[in-house]
Design a protein around this motif. Structure first.
Motif, PDB file in Angstrom:
ATOM      1  N   SER A 134      -9.776   5.699  -8.210  1.00 16.39           N
ATOM      2  CA  SER A 134     -10.304   5.133  -6.966  1.00 16.39           C
ATOM      3  C   SER A 134      -9.998   6.035  -5.770  1.00 16.39           C
ATOM      4  O   SER A 134     -10.787   6.110  -4.824  1.00 16.39           O
ATOM      5  CB  SER A 134      -9.747   3.720  -6.740  1.00 16.39           C
ATOM      6  OG  SER A 134      -8.372   3.755  -6.407  1.00 16.39           O
ATOM      7  N   ILE A 135      -8.881   6.734  -5.823  1.00 16.38           N
ATOM      8  CA  ILE A 135      -8.561   7.713  -4.771  1.00 16.38           C
ATOM      9  C   ILE A 135      -9.572   8.851  -4.804  1.00 16.38           C
ATOM     10  O   ILE A 135     -10.112   9.268  -3.773  1.00 16.38           O
ATOM     11  CB  ILE A 135      -7.128   8.271  -4.960  1.00 16.38           C
ATOM     12  CG1 ILE A 135      -6.090   7.154  -4.873  1.00 16.38           C
ATOM     13  CG2 ILE A 135      -6.831   9.351  -3.903  1.00 16.38           C
ATOM     14  CD1 ILE A 135      -4.710   7.568  -5.364  1.00 16.38           C
ATOM     15  N   GLU A 181     -11.429  -1.859 -11.652  1.00 20.65           N
ATOM     16  CA  GLU A 181     -10.223  -2.438 -11.043  1.00 20.65           C
ATOM     17  C   GLU A 181     -10.099  -3.922 -11.353  1.00 20.65           C
ATOM     18  O   GLU A 181      -9.006  -4.420 -11.608  1.00 20.65           O
ATOM     19  CB  GLU A 181     -10.261  -2.220  -9.524  1.00 20.65           C
ATOM     20  CG  GLU A 181      -9.011  -2.701  -8.818  1.00 20.65           C
ATOM     21  CD  GLU A 181      -9.054  -2.436  -7.327  1.00 20.65           C
ATOM     22  OE1 GLU A 181      -8.031  -2.681  -6.659  1.00 20.65           O
ATOM     23  OE2 GLU A 181     -10.108  -1.994  -6.825  1.00 20.65           O
ATOM     24  N   ARG A 199     -18.950   3.410  -6.447  1.00 23.16           N
ATOM     25  CA  ARG A 199     -17.953   2.451  -5.952  1.00 23.16           C
ATOM     26  C   ARG A 199     -18.043   1.133  -6.708  1.00 23.16           C
ATOM     27  O   ARG A 199     -17.018   0.508  -7.027  1.00 23.16           O
ATOM     28  CB  ARG A 199     -18.140   2.234  -4.449  1.00 23.16           C
ATOM     29  CG  ARG A 199     -17.074   1.328  -3.836  1.00 23.16           C
ATOM     30  CD  ARG A 199     -17.007   1.487  -2.331  1.00 23.16           C
ATOM     31  NE  ARG A 199     -16.621   2.854  -1.961  1.00 23.16           N
ATOM     32  CZ  ARG A 199     -16.383   3.234  -0.705  1.00 23.16           C
ATOM     33  NH1 ARG A 199     -16.490   2.371   0.290  1.00 23.16           N
ATOM     34  NH2 ARG A 199     -16.038   4.485  -0.452  1.00 23.16           N
ATOM     35  N   ARG A 234      -6.289   3.250 -10.397  1.00 21.18           N
ATOM     36  CA  ARG A 234      -5.869   3.532  -9.013  1.00 21.18           C
ATOM     37  C   ARG A 234      -6.112   4.995  -8.674  1.00 21.18           C
ATOM     38  O   ARG A 234      -6.602   5.326  -7.585  1.00 21.18           O
ATOM     39  CB  ARG A 234      -4.388   3.175  -8.825  1.00 21.18           C
ATOM     40  CG  ARG A 234      -4.076   1.690  -8.887  1.00 21.18           C
ATOM     41  CD  ARG A 234      -2.712   1.377  -8.288  1.00 21.18           C
ATOM     42  NE  ARG A 234      -1.636   2.144  -8.882  1.00 21.18           N
ATOM     43  CZ  ARG A 234      -0.896   1.730  -9.910  1.00 21.18           C
ATOM     44  NH1 ARG A 234      -1.146   0.545 -10.464  1.00 21.18           N
ATOM     45  NH2 ARG A 234       0.083   2.466 -10.385  1.00 21.18           N
ATOM     46  N   ASN A 287      -0.998   3.111  -1.580  1.00 20.18           N
ATOM     47  CA  ASN A 287      -0.794   1.967  -2.477  1.00 20.18           C
ATOM     48  C   ASN A 287      -0.385   2.446  -3.864  1.00 20.18           C
ATOM     49  O   ASN A 287       0.538   1.887  -4.483  1.00 20.18           O
ATOM     50  CB  ASN A 287      -2.073   1.143  -2.565  1.00 20.18           C
ATOM     51  CG  ASN A 287      -1.959   0.027  -3.590  1.00 20.18           C
ATOM     52  OD1 ASN A 287      -1.138  -0.876  -3.478  1.00 20.18           O
ATOM     53  ND2 ASN A 287      -2.791   0.089  -4.622  1.00 20.18           N
ATOM     54  N   HIS A 288      -1.039   3.489  -4.338  1.00 21.75           N
ATOM     55  CA  HIS A 288      -0.701   4.061  -5.647  1.00 21.75           C
ATOM     56  C   HIS A 288       0.742   4.556  -5.648  1.00 21.75           C
ATOM     57  O   HIS A 288       1.497   4.308  -6.597  1.00 21.75           O
ATOM     58  CB  HIS A 288      -1.667   5.211  -5.915  1.00 21.75           C
ATOM     59  CG  HIS A 288      -1.665   5.721  -7.320  1.00 21.75           C
ATOM     60  ND1 HIS A 288      -1.396   4.932  -8.420  1.00 21.75           N
ATOM     61  CD2 HIS A 288      -1.903   6.981  -7.817  1.00 21.75           C
ATOM     62  CE1 HIS A 288      -1.473   5.664  -9.522  1.00 21.75           C
ATOM     63  NE2 HIS A 288      -1.769   6.906  -9.182  1.00 21.75           N
ATOM     64  N   GLU A 326     -15.003  -0.678  -8.732  1.00 21.92           N
ATOM     65  CA  GLU A 326     -14.560  -2.046  -8.420  1.00 21.92           C
ATOM     66  C   GLU A 326     -14.482  -2.894  -9.686  1.00 21.92           C
ATOM     67  O   GLU A 326     -13.561  -3.707  -9.850  1.00 21.92           O
ATOM     68  CB  GLU A 326     -15.505  -2.673  -7.400  1.00 21.92           C
ATOM     69  CG  GLU A 326     -15.335  -2.109  -5.993  1.00 21.92           C
ATOM     70  CD  GLU A 326     -16.410  -2.579  -5.022  1.00 21.92           C
ATOM     71  OE1 GLU A 326     -17.371  -3.242  -5.490  1.00 21.92           O
ATOM     72  OE2 GLU A 326     -16.285  -2.302  -3.814  1.00 21.92           O
ATOM     73  N   GLU A 381      -5.381   5.046   2.198  1.00 23.92           N
ATOM     74  CA  GLU A 381      -4.898   3.690   1.911  1.00 23.92           C
ATOM     75  C   GLU A 381      -4.641   3.521   0.413  1.00 23.92           C
ATOM     76  O   GLU A 381      -3.611   2.974  -0.010  1.00 23.92           O
ATOM     77  CB  GLU A 381      -5.935   2.673   2.390  1.00 23.92           C
ATOM     78  CG  GLU A 381      -5.578   1.220   2.087  1.00 23.92           C
ATOM     79  CD  GLU A 381      -6.710   0.268   2.458  1.00 23.92           C
ATOM     80  OE1 GLU A 381      -6.817  -0.791   1.797  1.00 23.92           O
ATOM     81  OE2 GLU A 381      -7.486   0.581   3.380  1.00 23.92           O
ATOM     82  N   ARG A 382      -5.575   4.004  -0.393  1.00 24.91           N
ATOM     83  CA  ARG A 382      -5.430   3.879  -1.841  1.00 24.91           C
ATOM     84  C   ARG A 382      -4.312   4.766  -2.373  1.00 24.91           C
ATOM     85  O   ARG A 382      -3.567   4.377  -3.282  1.00 24.91           O
ATOM     86  CB  ARG A 382      -6.755   4.228  -2.519  1.00 24.91           C
ATOM     87  CG  ARG A 382      -7.839   3.192  -2.285  1.00 24.91           C
ATOM     88  CD  ARG A 382      -9.182   3.624  -2.871  1.00 24.91           C
ATOM     89  NE  ARG A 382     -10.170   2.559  -2.760  1.00 24.91           N
ATOM     90  CZ  ARG A 382     -11.433   2.670  -3.143  1.00 24.91           C
ATOM     91  NH1 ARG A 382     -11.866   3.826  -3.657  1.00 24.91           N
ATOM     92  NH2 ARG A 382     -12.262   1.653  -3.019  1.00 24.91           N
TER      93      ARG A 382
END
Length: 391
Positions: free
Chosen positions: A236-237, A208, A201, A233, A255-256, A205, A251-252
């Protein structure tokens, strides 16, 4: 410099879906003269003069061909090129573009005698700059993706880090942000392979953060920033799915989707998360939207729509989608197996045909992902294009 490319199969699928069979070609020179735009004519002229071009012009031509999905043309043009000695940054680019074309076709099951040593040579002898960085990056990616060798990945990541520092004074700010974002995105593989959620993670980060910093400048720079951010993105999913944080993954994914709602691949990510959450109804809606927007990934998407229908107990609709998948990709063995399963449930006259398809594909093998594969168990291929590389 924009890097993202689509698989050669995307071009084939796009031609099939659009009906523009005139563009089902492997070389721009094959297009009918009457259909050639001024830009297309210019590209053809450069291809015809390719042996006599300077290395910089050659690299530009090959970049265009690769972005058009015409990897075979790149390989053909450079097969007898005697100027591929890596003496400067530009000739390193020509070598990299040839190696990359060979790698992409090899990944799709093409009859290409490819070896990662092609990138290793560039990574070792090329002068400092973007192409050397790109070759080192490929060494890290392929150490993980194809070899599963965490020690090799760590060793090349050390080289990667040192080269970013060396090249930082020679490349643009956007190129540097791209390199840093990509460095941390691929570095996330290493703690992931060691089962380290926190380390994975942390790397994502950082990836990103550098991607966000790239959002400034003119229209071209903003297009570059979007290209940097897209695979971050998506990765991150996958990272959230891998760590089993399904709410964060959703959530990710949403957003993507909201950042790029006309790309079929973002809806595929939503569908995958919903399935992991045990919600096939929402997954079906996401995959149906992806199917409307495809290509790319039409065969995979139709397979997933069929899978959702099958899970929900609608064998008729499942059969329709498995057959649609096979029309796009006749080698999609998972779809053939799905068609066989639901045909048996329905007592369909297609059962024997589906059985024969499965038997045939099991003999020759298939380039399609195996049934039951879990694409989030590893972060996605860093090109993100994918492309069919979303799975």
């Amino acid at each position: 410099m924009l890097w993202q490319t689509m698989n050669a199969s995307f071009r084939e699928e796009l031609v099939h879906a659009s009906g523009y069979q005139e563009y089902a070609l492997g070389d721009p020179r094959q297009l009918d003269v009457a259909l050639r735009t001024p830009d297309w004519r210019a590209l053809v002229a450069y291809i015809e003069e390719f042996p006599s071009l300077e290395a910089r012009a050659k690299a530009k031509v090959l970049r265009v061909l690769n972005r058009l999905g015409l990897f075979k043309c790149t390989i053909d043009l450079t097969s007898e090129d005697r100027s591929l000695k890596i003496t400067d940054e530009t000739s390193a680019g020509v070598s990299w573009l040839r190696a990359y074309a060979r790698y992409r076709l090899h990944n799709e099951g093409g009859n290409i005698d490819y070896s990662v040593a092609e990138f290793e040579h560039i990574a070792t002898v090329a002068p400092s700059g973007l192409w050397k960085l790109a070759a080192i990056y490929q060494k890290v990616v392929q150490s993980v993706k194809h070899e599963g060798n965490v020690h090799a990945a760590e060793a090349w990541q050390k080289v990667h880090s040192e080269e970013i520092v060396r090249a930082s004074h020679e490349i643009s700010r956007h190129d540097l942000l791209m390199a840093k974002s990509r460095f941390h995105r691929v570095h996330a593989f290493i703690p992931q392979m060691k089962g380290d959620d926190i380390g994975t993670r942390r790397e994502m980060e950082l990836a990103e953060r550098y991607a966000k910093e790239s959002f400034h400048g003119d229209a071209v720079q903003l297009a570059y920033a979007k290209e940097i951010a897209w695979p971050v993105r998506e990765s991150s999913i996958k990272e959230a799915l891998w760590s089993q944080d399904l709410e964060l993954a959703l959530e990710r994914a949403l957003n993507h989707r909201d950042q790029d709602p006309f790309d079929a691949r973002v809806w595929v990510n939503c569908g995958e998360v919903y399935l992991e959450m045990g919600n096939p109804e929402n997954a079906l809606e996401a995959y149906l939207e992806a199917a409307r927007l495809a290509p790319p990934g039409g065969a995979l998407i139709n397979f997933m729509v069929g899978h959702c229908h099958e899970v929900l107990g609608d064998s008729d609709l499942a059969l329709d989608r498995y057959l649609a998948s096979l029309r796009i990709d006749p080698l999609a063995i998972s779809s053939a197996r799905g068609a066989m399963r639901v045909s048996e449930k329905l007592g369909s006259r297609l059962l024997r045909w589906a059985q024969m398809q499965v038997e045939s594909l099991e003999k020759v093998g298939s380039a399609s992902p195996p049934e039951g594969s879990a694409p989030h168990r590893q972060l996605p291929p860093p090109e993100g294009g994918a492309s069919t590389e979303t799975r």
